[in-house]
Design a protein around this motif. Structure first.
Motif, PDB file in Angstrom:
ATOM      1  N   LYS A  77       0.810  -1.218   0.000  1.00 41.41           N
ATOM      2  CA  LYS A  77       0.000   0.000   0.000  1.00 41.41           C
ATOM      3  C   LYS A  77       0.847   1.274   0.000  1.00 41.41           C
ATOM      4  CE  LYS A  77      -4.261  -1.641   2.201  1.00 41.41           C
ATOM      5  NZ  LYS A  77      -5.158  -1.500   3.377  1.00 41.41           N
ATOM      6  N   MET A  78       2.011   1.207   0.633  1.00 41.37           N
ATOM      7  CA  MET A  78       2.787   2.441   0.780  1.00 41.37           C
ATOM      8  C   MET A  78       4.018   2.485  -0.120  1.00 41.37           C
ATOM      9  SD  MET A  78       4.837   1.974   4.390  1.00 41.37           S
ATOM     10  CE  MET A  78       5.828   0.509   4.731  1.00 41.37           C
ATOM     11  N   ALA A  79       4.370   1.379  -0.779  1.00 39.18           N
ATOM     12  CA  ALA A  79       5.634   1.312  -1.510  1.00 39.18           C
ATOM     13  C   ALA A  79       5.525   1.885  -2.912  1.00 39.18           C
ATOM     14  CB  ALA A  79       6.113  -0.132  -1.591  1.00 39.18           C
ATOM     15  N   ALA A  80       6.631   2.443  -3.390  1.00 38.16           N
ATOM     16  CA  ALA A  80       6.745   2.795  -4.806  1.00 38.16           C
ATOM     17  C   ALA A  80       6.839   1.495  -5.606  1.00 38.16           C
ATOM     18  CB  ALA A  80       7.994   3.639  -5.034  1.00 38.16           C
ATOM     19  N   PRO A  81       6.139   1.380  -6.750  1.00 40.57           N
ATOM     20  CA  PRO A  81       6.117   0.118  -7.505  1.00 40.57           C
ATOM     21  C   PRO A  81       7.498  -0.434  -7.840  1.00 40.57           C
ATOM     22  CG  PRO A  81       4.445   1.607  -8.338  1.00 40.57           C
ATOM     23  CD  PRO A  81       5.245   2.390  -7.342  1.00 40.57           C
ATOM     24  N   ARG A  82       8.466   0.427  -8.123  1.00 37.91           N
ATOM     25  CA  ARG A  82       9.799  -0.039  -8.496  1.00 37.91           C
ATOM     26  C   ARG A  82      10.597  -0.565  -7.295  1.00 37.91           C
ATOM     27  NH1 ARG A  82      12.224   1.522 -13.215  1.00 37.91           N
ATOM     28  NH2 ARG A  82      14.219   1.929 -12.157  1.00 37.91           N
ATOM     29  N   ASP A  83      10.077  -0.328  -6.092  1.00 43.37           N
ATOM     30  CA  ASP A  83      10.796  -0.748  -4.880  1.00 43.37           C
ATOM     31  C   ASP A  83      10.419  -2.153  -4.424  1.00 43.37           C
ATOM     32  OD1 ASP A  83      11.971   1.709  -4.853  1.00 43.37           O
ATOM     33  OD2 ASP A  83      10.846   2.487  -3.141  1.00 43.37           O
ATOM     34  N   LEU A 113      -3.481   4.309   5.939  1.00 45.42           N
ATOM     35  CA  LEU A 113      -3.189   2.966   5.422  1.00 45.42           C
ATOM     36  C   LEU A 113      -4.016   1.894   6.103  1.00 45.42           C
ATOM     37  CD1 LEU A 113       0.714   3.113   5.086  1.00 45.42           C
ATOM     38  CD2 LEU A 113      -1.027   3.502   3.337  1.00 45.42           C
ATOM     39  N   ARG A 114      -4.893   2.293   7.016  1.00 44.23           N
ATOM     40  CA  ARG A 114      -5.750   1.323   7.690  1.00 44.23           C
ATOM     41  C   ARG A 114      -7.042   1.089   6.939  1.00 44.23           C
ATOM     42  NH1 ARG A 114      -5.331   2.748  14.195  1.00 44.23           N
ATOM     43  NH2 ARG A 114      -3.056   3.045  14.260  1.00 44.23           N
ATOM     44  N   ARG A 115      -7.312   1.924   5.955  1.00 45.54           N
ATOM     45  CA  ARG A 115      -8.557   1.796   5.221  1.00 45.54           C
ATOM     46  C   ARG A 115      -8.589   0.494   4.433  1.00 45.54           C
ATOM     47  NH1 ARG A 115      -7.498   7.367   4.270  1.00 45.54           N
ATOM     48  NH2 ARG A 115      -6.611   6.844   2.230  1.00 45.54           N
ATOM     49  N   CYS A 116      -9.768  -0.104   4.349  1.00 44.73           N
ATOM     50  CA  CYS A 116      -9.933  -1.330   3.586  1.00 44.73           C
ATOM     51  C   CYS A 116      -9.951  -1.022   2.102  1.00 44.73           C
ATOM     52  CB  CYS A 116     -11.236  -2.021   3.993  1.00 44.73           C
ATOM     53  SG  CYS A 116     -11.384  -2.280   5.778  1.00 44.73           S
TER      54      CYS A 116
END
Length: 379
Positions: free
Chosen positions: A307-313, A369-372
């Motif tokens: 949910k929080m990561a950059a796609p390339r990471d 980031l807790r949202r479903c």
């Protein structure tokens, strides 16, 4: 990609279950190891996990799906060779080979899942893969229950290893990749904003190793479980997890990672304490199954990161996460083995403390980031 990951998950799970079902009885009955020896070997088993970060540099030479296939082949070789070296150092060497295969497969398996499936679908896929993995473990339990009276440890290890190698070699013939995945960084990635993912991953590895290293060993050494009884326990445990794992994936989508992880850590506090003071064969078996149910909740750590990561990471961060997960795992089984000699309860009480720390840490997940996740994936 789903079919590819499913096939290799079945092979890797069968390999790990083969090794785990036989390991403690092989260690005690054939080699004559004690708790300190087993703790040392379990620490050696985690060295490849600690070195998982190196898979980032392997991707400079091989694509991730090729690494996954070759890792399963290597896993099979390690399992096949185990029965041929019935000594402490022989078991340590074959364990190291098996573990390199398993941990490198798991690293790229998680990476590919998070790359090819979106945030509403990834928990469902992870749950399904765990479920089919549990079904494979059920098969392994039945197989060894039936084979134990007729085959030697050497024969059971050899047959299992050959089958695993066959799965890995077959998967090398296909290419499941597509242009939909974001190109990944091919270097180590550590970012300050991912600190909570790193910490939860570290604590999960430390806490998990207490159970992996000593739960079944407790059953064999103190409660005198036989190979067949361990196989039956694994059978029932994996039947439960086959049914529950998909539900956990859906629960992550519906309720969010923070709630699921809080429930896991709170439950594990009581499970570890109960394990330390259990005096019943039935109770330790029930606790073993409960621990595995809540262990499946840990997939929420990965989807929280997604949910929080950059796609390339994703790929380098999954490798970094595996390394962080195994920092404590490399030394804790060895230390736990020494503490076991003093009092076998100490490692389990330490696990309860670790679960409590994780419970406090997971409350730090940011509110946004807790949202479903919306969508019909969980329907």
């Amino acid at each position: 990609m789903y079919r590819f990951l499913l096939l290799l998950t079945l092979g890797a799970t069968f390999g790990l279950q083969s090794w785990r079902i036989l390991f403690d009885n092989f260690s005690v009955q054939v080699i004559g190891l004690d708790g300190s020896h087993v703790g040392a070997i379990q620490s050696i088993r985690e060295i490849p996990g600690f070195l998982a970060l190196l898979v980032v540099y392997v991707t400079l030479i091989l694509k991730e799906h090729r690494i996954a296939s070759l890792s399963v082949v290597f896993l099979g070789i390690g399992v096949c060779a185990t029965g041929w070296f019935p000594s402490f150092w022989g078991l340590a060497l074959t364990t190291l080979a098996m573990s390199f295969g398993f941990h490198y497969f798991e690293t790229v398996n998680q990476s590919l899942t998070l790359q090819y499936f979106d945030r509403a679908t990834a928990p469902i896929v992870l749950g399904k893969l765990r479920s089919f993995g549990a079904a494979t473990a059920i098969f392994a339990s039945v197989l060894f229950f039936c084979a134990a009276p007729f085959l030697s440890f050497q024969g059971m290890y050899a047959i299992s290893g050959i089958a695993i190698c066959a799965v890995g070699i077959y998967s090398l013939l296909g290419d499941p990749t597509s242009g939909s995945a974001v190109p990944q960084h091919k270097k180590a990635i550590f970012r300050k904003r991912y600190w909570l993912f790193y910490f939860l991953t570290f604590m999960a590895g430390a806490r998990r190793q207490i159970f992996v290293a000593f739960s079944v060993f407790l059953m064999v050494q103190r409660f005198h479980f036989s190979v067949q009884e361990i196989a039956v326990l694994f059978l029932f445990n994996n039947l439960v997890n086959y049914l529950i794992s998909p539900l956990i994936g859906r629960a992550i989508v519906r309720f969010g990672e923070q709630r699921l992880l809080s429930l896991e850590y709170l439950s594990l506090i009581f499970i570890f304490i109960a394990y330390a003071f259990a005096d019943s064969r039935v109770l330790v078996a029930v606790l073993y199954i409960l621990d595995h149910i809540f262990f499946n909740f840990a997939m929420a750590i990965k989807t929280f990161f997604q949910k929080m990561a950059a796609p390339r990471d994703i790929a380098p961060s999954m490798a970094a996460g595996f390394t962080i997960n195994h920092i404590a795992a490399v030394v804790l089984p060895f230390i736990g083995g020494l503490l076991w000699v003093v009092d076998y309860r100490i490692p389990f009480l330490g696990g309860a403390v670790m679960a409590g720390v994780s419970l406090l840490a997971v409350q730090q997940i940011p509110a946004e980031l807790r949202r479903c996740e919306p969508g019909s994936a969980a329907e």
